[in-house]
Design an enzyme around this catalytic site. Sequence first.
Site, PDB file in Angstrom:
ATOM      1  N   ASP A   1      -1.285  60.584 -52.691  1.00  0.00           N
ATOM      2  CA  ASP A   1      -1.082  61.232 -51.391  1.00  0.00           C
ATOM      3  C   ASP A   1       0.421  61.451 -51.181  1.00  0.00           C
ATOM      4  O   ASP A   1       1.248  60.927 -51.939  1.00  0.00           O
ATOM      5  CB  ASP A   1      -1.665  60.313 -50.300  1.00  0.00           C
TER       6      ASP A   1
ATOM      7  N   GLU B   1       4.024  65.915 -51.776  1.00  0.00           N
ATOM      8  CA  GLU B   1       4.626  67.275 -51.712  1.00  0.00           C
ATOM      9  C   GLU B   1       6.092  67.283 -52.111  1.00  0.00           C
ATOM     10  O   GLU B   1       6.516  68.314 -52.656  1.00  0.00           O
ATOM     11  CB  GLU B   1       4.442  67.849 -50.311  1.00  0.00           C
TER      12      GLU B   1
ATOM     13  N   ASP C   1      -5.490  67.201 -44.602  1.00  0.00           N
ATOM     14  CA  ASP C   1      -5.905  66.749 -43.275  1.00  0.00           C
ATOM     15  C   ASP C   1      -6.589  67.834 -42.464  1.00  0.00           C
ATOM     16  O   ASP C   1      -5.996  68.453 -41.581  1.00  0.00           O
ATOM     17  CB  ASP C   1      -4.690  66.206 -42.520  1.00  0.00           C
TER      18      ASP C   1
HETATM   19  O1  MIG Z   1       0.656  60.466 -42.993  1.00  0.00           O
HETATM   20  O2  MIG Z   1      -2.656  57.468 -45.873  1.00  0.00           O
HETATM   21  O3  MIG Z   1      -3.959  63.309 -46.145  1.00  0.00           O
HETATM   22  O4  MIG Z   1      -6.033  61.441 -46.283  1.00  0.00           O
HETATM   23  O5  MIG Z   1      -5.687  59.041 -44.871  1.00  0.00           O
HETATM   24  C1  MIG Z   1      -0.720  60.392 -43.298  1.00  0.00           C
HETATM   25  C2  MIG Z   1      -2.994  57.951 -44.609  1.00  0.00           C
HETATM   26  C3  MIG Z   1      -0.891  59.920 -44.710  1.00  0.00           C
HETATM   27  C4  MIG Z   1      -2.491  61.628 -45.291  1.00  0.00           C
HETATM   28  C5  MIG Z   1      -3.719  61.926 -46.097  1.00  0.00           C
HETATM   29  C6  MIG Z   1      -4.889  61.188 -45.510  1.00  0.00           C
HETATM   30  C7  MIG Z   1      -4.597  59.709 -45.472  1.00  0.00           C
HETATM   31  C8  MIG Z   1      -3.321  59.451 -44.669  1.00  0.00           C
HETATM   32  N1  MIG Z   1      -2.214  60.210 -45.270  1.00  0.00           N
END
Ligand code: MIG
Length: 731
Positions: A365, A368, A453
Site C-alpha cells: 500500500d 505511489e 479507496d
Molecule cells: O492512508 O492502511 O488504500 O486499503 O486500508 C490510508 C490503511 C492507508 C489506504 C489503503 C486502504 C488501507 C489504508 N491505507
Amino acid sequence: MSRRKDPHWVAARQAPPRADQNPKMLRHQLPAEHSLHRATVSGIRALRLSVWPPESQLPGSLALDPARTIDWRSARQARLPLGVRWQRQAEARFQILFPLGPEARCLGLGERYEGLQRRGRVHTLFATDDHVHIESVDPLYKSIGWLVVADGPEHYGILLDSPAPQRWDLDSRRVGKATITLLTRRGWQLTLLGPASMPELVAAMTTLTGRAALPPRWSLGHCQSRWSYASESAVRQIAGQFRARRIPCDSICLDIDYMKDYRIFTIDRSRFRGFESMVQDLARDGMRLVPICDPGVVRSANDATYGDGRRHDVFCRRSNGSVFVGKVWAGPSVLPDFAREEVRAWWGRRLRLLTSKGVAGIWADMNEPALFDHKRPLALDSDELPPEDQQLFVQQALEGTVGHFELHNAYGMQMARACWESLEQSRPNERPFVLTRSTYTGGQRYGAVWLGDNMSWFEHLRRSIPMLLSAGLSGLAFSGVDVGGFGSDCDAELLARWYQLGIFYPYFRNHCAMGGRAQEPWAYGPKIERAVRRLIETRYRLIPYLEGLFAEHRESGAPLMRPLFWHYPDDPRLSEVDDQFLLGPDLLVAPILYRGTTTRTMVLPKGRWYPFDGGPALSGGRLHQVSFDLEAVPAFVRHGAILPLVDPAAHTGLLDGAPLTFQVYGSRARGRFWQDDGQSRSYEQGAFNDWALNYQQGKLAIRARHLGYAPQKRRYFVAAEGQRRAVSLPG
Ligand code: MIG
C-alpha cells in the site's frame, strides 16, 4: 499555464525548421536523438521510436518484461503509423501528437475514474493517492501509458514507456487532435502496434510487457479484510465466524494495526502475542493471512529496519545528499530506492521477517509513494519538470542519478517487484501473491492490483466495471475493487448487490475503512448473510473456470473481465457497453447497479444465453429486461459453452477432492478444463492437464490437449439436457 491557449502548439509552429530532421516529423524546437526499430510482435506489426536528448542517453525500460526477447531491427520509415509526430519542445518537455478521426474511440490508459472511453479529456499520469474518487479526479494510483485507438475494425496501440509525469490530452478541445506532453530529461520509447483487432493488440502489448503468473488458488477465493482487525483475537474471531457460518473464505488481510506504532516489519506483541501460532492455526483451517506493507521506514535510531537500511544505504536522498524524510503513518519516514536492484534485494531480505512467520502473501500500500506532507508534489498542469533539487529526492536510474519525478510512476511497481521477487526466492516452488495499489506498465508481472479507496456508493459499484475492464485492456488482468466499498458505511442492499458483481472480479476481497461499520457478510442479518453465502459459494464453483481463464491470459494476454466488444467486435451496439461485461468467453454478467431497483435492461450479444441460475435460454442480438433479487446470480452462460463447476467448500484447499461437474449449455457445446495443483510453480514445467471438452449427440468427449499432472481422486459429472451422470477423465 493556460491549457486553453495551448502554448505548445504556438511554440511548435514557431520553432525554426531544422534541415537535419526527418521532414515527415515535426520541426524540433530542441535537438533530440532518435532511432526507429521494427519487429513482429505476436504476429502484429510493431514500430518502436526511441528518443533521447543528446546530453542524455536512452534509459533502460521498466515496462518491458525482461524475460522476453523481441527481434528488433533497425527501420527507416518516414511516416509513423497513426500519423504520429513528436518534438522536443523544451529542455525537459516532449510532445507526441496524432490526429483522431471523428469516429475514433480511445481505450485503455489503465486505471481512470470514468467509463471505457478516454477521448475528450486530459489524463495525467502521475501516481497519486487521491481517495476522492469523483468525476473530476485525474491521476489515481496507477500509471499505464497504453492507449488503443479504435477507428473502425482496425485498431492501433500506443505504448509510451516512460515513468516520468505525462499528460494525455485526448482531444479535449474536440478538434481531432491528441497530444501527449511528457516532462522528462531522460529518453523514452514509444511503441506503435497495429493495425490489428483489440485482442491481438492486447496480446502484443502483453508479449512486450509480460503477463500475470498463475495465481495461487487460495488467492482466487474470498478474502475478508478491514482496516483493521487489530488483534489476534479479532482475527481468530473473524476466521472462526466464516467457518461457523459456513461461508467460504480463504484469506484475511492484516491492515496497518498489526504493526507496532505502524513501523514496517514489526509486530505489536501486545495485541498479537502469538502471531506465529495464530498464522499456523489458521493455516491448518485453510485461512491465510496477507499483511500490509508500506514503503515508508520510520526515521528512528532504535528502529531495526531504519538502522539496517542506513547501514546498507538504501534510502532515497535529496539532491544535496541528505536522506529524504516525509510523513506517513509511523511519523517522519524515509523511503527505500526501489529502483536499485540491491535495494529491492535488501527489502526482500527484510520482508522475510514477515514471510518467515508463514504469512501467505504481501499487500503493498501507499507506494505511489503517498506522503502526508506532499500530497501533490507536482501541479497537474505543470509544463516544466522542476530541477532535481525540487523533485522531493533523487533516485538511481540505470544510467545514473535522476530526480524522483523521472521515475515516480514506477515506484509502486518496483516495490511490488521487490516483494514478489522476495517471495519467489524464499519459496521457490510456491506461487507468490502480492497485491499492490500503485503500479506501472507491466505491473501484471508482479501480482494483483486493487483500485484503492472507493466508497460504499452505488456509483462506485457501477464504476468498478469500466475501471476494471480498462485495467484489463491495459495488461492488468488480476484485479478487483473493495467489495462493499472502502469509505463510508455500506448498507444491506449495497452489500448484496456488490457481492453479486464482486464474485466475478478476478481478485475478490471485502475491505472497508477505519471507523466504518462492520461489513462482513453476516453484519446485516440473516437474509443478507444467506444471499451472500450463496454468492460466495457460486464464486467457489467457478474457480476451475477462473483458473482456465488465467491459463488463457498466460497464452494470449486476454484479461478475465472483457468488454462485450472483445468477443463481438462486429456489433456496433456493444462498443460502449460498460454496465455489463464478459468473464471469459462464456459468462455474461449484468448486475443490478442502482439502489432500489431489481430490474434492468441488458443487451445480449448474438447467440443464445442461459440464465446462470437456470431456466430457458434468452435470445441474443437484442435488449432484455431482467430482474434479480438479492440472492440471484446476475449472469448468463453462452449457448454452446461447457463450464467446469466444482462443488463449493469452506476454502479452496478442499476443492481438489470435491466433485466437479461439466455443465453443458446446449445440445452441442465445447469447453476447457484446466487442472493443476493450484499452488506450486510446476505448471511452468508442464505439470498441468488441459482438457478439451466436446459435447454432442448426448455424449461428452474429454480429450487431453496436455497431460502432465496426476490429480487427486474426485468424482466428475456431466450435466446436460436436464440430466446428470458420472464421467471419468481419460488416462
Ligand atoms: O492512508 O492502511 O488504500 O486499503 O486500508 C490510508 C490503511 C492507508 C489506504 C489503503 C486502504 C488501507 C489504508 N491505507
